[in-house]
Motif scaffolding. Structure first.
Motif, short mmCIF file in Angstrom:
data_model
loop_
_atom_site.label_atom_id
_atom_site.label_comp_id
_atom_site.label_asym_id
_atom_site.label_seq_id
_atom_site.Cartn_x
_atom_site.Cartn_y
_atom_site.Cartn_z
N GLU A 151 -3.11 -0.09 -4.66
CA GLU A 151 -1.37 0.61 -5.44
C GLU A 151 0.12 0.17 -4.38
O GLU A 151 1.14 -0.74 -3.31
CB GLU A 151 -1.09 1.81 -5.36
N GLU A 152 -0.98 0.58 -2.29
CA GLU A 152 -0.06 0.26 -1.46
C GLU A 152 0.50 -0.86 -0.65
O GLU A 152 1.18 -1.30 -0.71
CB GLU A 152 -1.12 1.36 -0.25
N THR A 153 -0.61 -1.71 -1.15
CA THR A 153 -0.32 -3.14 -0.95
C THR A 153 0.56 -3.84 -1.55
O THR A 153 1.71 -4.84 -1.43
CB THR A 153 -1.75 -3.94 -1.20
N LEU A 154 0.78 -3.75 -3.13
CA LEU A 154 1.56 -3.49 -3.78
C LEU A 154 3.14 -3.30 -3.49
O LEU A 154 4.11 -4.14 -3.82
CB LEU A 154 1.18 -3.50 -4.98
N LYS A 155 3.15 -2.09 -3.07
CA LYS A 155 4.30 -1.63 -2.29
C LYS A 155 4.47 -2.23 -0.75
O LYS A 155 5.84 -1.84 -0.03
CB LYS A 155 4.39 -0.08 -1.95
N GLY A 156 3.45 -3.44 -0.45
CA GLY A 156 4.25 -3.82 1.26
C GLY A 156 3.46 -3.42 2.55
O GLY A 156 4.02 -3.80 2.91
N HIS A 157 2.46 -2.78 2.44
CA HIS A 157 2.28 -1.73 3.08
C HIS A 157 1.05 -2.62 3.95
O HIS A 157 0.42 -2.78 2.42
CB HIS A 157 1.68 -0.18 2.64
N GLU A 158 0.53 -2.10 5.02
CA GLU A 158 -0.76 -2.56 5.10
C GLU A 158 -2.20 -1.21 5.56
O GLU A 158 -1.61 -0.61 5.79
CB GLU A 158 -0.80 -3.79 6.18
N VAL A 159 -2.95 -1.64 4.34
CA VAL A 159 -3.57 -0.45 4.69
C VAL A 159 -5.09 -0.92 5.16
O VAL A 159 -5.94 -1.81 5.01
CB VAL A 159 -4.33 -0.08 3.15
N ARG A 160 -5.71 0.23 6.19
CA ARG A 160 -7.15 -0.02 6.30
C ARG A 160 -7.89 1.31 6.47
O ARG A 160 -7.42 2.40 6.99
CB ARG A 160 -7.02 -0.54 8.16
#
Length: 619
Positions: A151-160
């Motif tokens: 979800e966060e990646t589709l919003k344009g965020h980079e998640v680790r």
């Protein structure tokens, strides 16, 4: 032969401990993309996800769990990367080629301007890898939070998201690549410290699921129609040492849950020699069970004790031979696969010659041959390397030796029970496996997927055999008291039809002696008379041909009685006549009806021929 998981709150079984270090998510808009390029941002769960998996069956199970959670949330899983809105790559760090393929795929996703999540062993063990810059990553112990990361990646965020304290529950939603096969992780990490291995950097120290949680999962998947259960981990033999149990305890508990009709079969995953040496008799007893494949993957890696010491493998070639010889002696039809690394640092021509000698001695039906690749951060990466040309030449030589074997020679004509679980890539054959996990290709309707049946082996190849599906009468099925043809059916179930190992009965010649020996057998390196077993794939060719013009039921019963009647498989002529009379008496009404039709048809044909003769002569 080839042969896993954290949600906030409840879910993880007790006893699953991992050090909690950090969980992070840093919002970062994708630099090369405009917001309008990202589809359906305001409607989570409507996008399409492409999942690509590299590596072992453990990784495949992880991908199936991630696919299950995404599907449960509404995301569509698509095998076509071009049609997907986001790519999820589950990576493997065992070999350089796998990581190179991952890096190529990452570059393709960036070129295609696709949001990307990288999971698995590579980001877990090498989070600072240059190729992972600007993409979301999720570790091997956090796959139950894949929906959040997507979800966060589709919003344009980079998640680790890399560190958590517990393993995910085993009952998470799952979309299996093969709906008939459950890959069941029993533990993560390992107790070894091999100098060449990068996997432990990712999977960590040993963490085992409880016996109760695994047995509950087995019950669940059997009720859902699963026909094969693969136990998977980085080292199956080390299971339970962190929670006070061991592998035989788990195996006995799982086998007790398997259906008495033998419709579901168990496959034990890869195990290193050090951790099964003390349990060989117990494991052999499990492998003899009719609901367990007589197959085990035991990596040796080298035939040289010097190289094994440099690898820090914690066993000798002699100890590996004890494992193989003991299992071959105690388990009829046993099939063992192994691994070899060619060109490990410091390996001399003499060391490699020892490896060739070992493979020639045992003639394993499956050998996974790899060239040594230094993995960054491992002790072996700092050792003096063998020249690349030498490594390649050794790999080719060993491959040539291995491919010269004919492990399935002599199987033609045998009757084997097989479990059919998949369709071959050509779309023509269905793929099944014998109890010894020999691959059998059959032409049959796809409705037979997920079933077990009997086949007559018609021809053999280097990697598999071909068979024709046949019908076996019910009174010859396991539990009916008769012995079936071929090593795959030497053992019957107990008289009450249960699958408990303690009550499993052994039949047929030396097979009973082998079972009885399991409780008292003393491990020895001086096990003899193994050559025939190795050449013939671990079993004797009891039935080399089938005669035409007789009932299959009569033929099977007659051959069984011949085999049991004397050591050389022969009976007297008088005895054979008595058996024929008894079998004729046991013919069913259908048998007699068919014979009557055949006799009547023959009589009509003869009468017609005689009438025709008289008519022609009279004219």
């Amino acid at each position: 032969m080839e042969d896993i998981e954290d949600v906030i709150g409840s879910g993880a079984p007790p006893g699953l401990r991992f050090p909690m270090i950090a969980v992070g998510m840093k919002p970062k808009k994708l630099q090369s993309r405009k917001m309008e390029d990202i589809p359906s941002l305001n409607i989570p769960g409507t996008q399409t996800i492409y999942i690509k998996t590299f590596g072992c069956s453990h990784n495949q199970s992880d991908s199936e769990y991630m696919a299950g959670q995404l599907s449960a949330y509404g995301y569509a899983i698509n095998d076509n990367p071009e049609e997907a809105d986001l790519w999820l790559i589950n990576t493997c760090t065992v070999k350089s080629p796998s990581q190179s393929a991952m890096e190529t795929l990452i570059l393709k996703s960036k070129s295609a301007r696709k949001p990307l999540v990288v999971a698995g062993c590579v980001p877990q063990g090498s989070k600072d890898l240059k190729e992972l810059e600007g993409v979301s990553i999720i570790g091997v112990q956090q796959i139950d939070r894949v929906v959040e990361v997507v979800e966060e990646t589709l919003k344009g965020h980079e998640v680790r998201l890399l560190k958590r304290s517990t393993l995910p529950a085993l009952d998470l939603p799952k979309v299996r690549k093969n709906r008939f096969v459950e890959i069941l992780p029993i533990n993560v990490g390992c107790l070894g410290a091999c100098t060449y291995c990068k996997t432990k950097h990712a999977r960590g120290h040993l963490g085992s699921y409880t016996v109760e949680s695994l047995v509950n999962r087995v019950r669940q998947v059997i009720s859902g129609g699963v026909k094969e259960i693969w136990l998977s981990s980085e080292d199956t033999g080390a299971y339970g040492r962190d929670i006070g149990v061991n592998l035989p305890i788990l195996l006995n508990a799982i086998v007790a849950e398997l259906p008495p009709d033998r419709s579901t079969i168990l496959r034990i995953g890869m195990t290193n020699p050090p951790f099964i040496l003390e349990h060989l008799n117990e494991i052999a007893k499990v492998l003899c069970h009719p609901c367990v494949y007589s197959f085990l993957h035991v990596p040796v890696q080298s035939g040289s004790d010097f190289v094994l010491k440099a690898m820090n493998r914690e066993y000798t070639v002699g100890e590996f031979k004890v494992v193989v010889d003991t299992l071959n002696q105690l388990v009829p039809g046993m099939q063992i696969a192994t691994d070899i690394i060619c060109g490990f640092p410091g390996e001399t021509d003499e060391d490699f010659a020892e490896t060739i000698k070992l493979i020639q001695e045992y003639r394993f039906p499956h050998v996974h041959i790899s060239q040594f690749y230094p993995r960054p951060g491992t002790p072996a990466a700092r050792m003096k390397k063998v020249p690349s040309r030498t490594v390649k030449n050794r790999s080719r030589e060993l491959t040539s030796v291995f491919e010269s074997f004919t492990p399935y020679h002599g199987m033609e004509g045998r009757i084997e029970k097989i479990w059919i679980t998949e369709t071959a890539t050509d779309g023509i054959y269905l793929v099944g496996h014998t109890k010894g996990y020999i691959q059998v290709l059959v032409v049959a309707p796809k409705s037979m997927l997920g079933t077990s049946t009997y086949v007559k082996i018609t021809s053999v190849g280097r990697w598999s055999v071909f068979g024709d599906v046949i019908e076996i009468p019910d009174d010859n099925i396991c539990g009916g008291g008769d012995v079936l043809m071929g090593d795959s059916a030497i053992f019957g179930l107990s008289k009450d039809g249960s699958c408990s190992i303690e009550e499993t009965e052994c039949y047929a010649c030396d097979c009973e002696e082998r079972c009885n020996d399991m409780d008292t057998h003393k491990v020895s390196t001086n096990i003899t008379n193994q050559e025939d077993r190795r050449i013939n794939g671990g079993s004797s060719n009891y039935y080399s041909s089938m005669k035409h013009g007789v009932s299959l039921r009569w033929l099977i019963s007659r051959k069984q009685k011949n085999w049991l009647g004397s050591k050389d498989g022969r009976t007297s002529g008088a005895g054979e006549k008595e058996e024929v009379s008894r079998e004729l008496a046991r013919f069913s009404y259908i048998d007699w009806a068919l014979m009557g039709v055949m006799v009547l048809s023959f009589a009509c044909a003869m009468i017609s021929a005689i009438l025709y003769f008289f008519i022609v002569n009279s004219s």
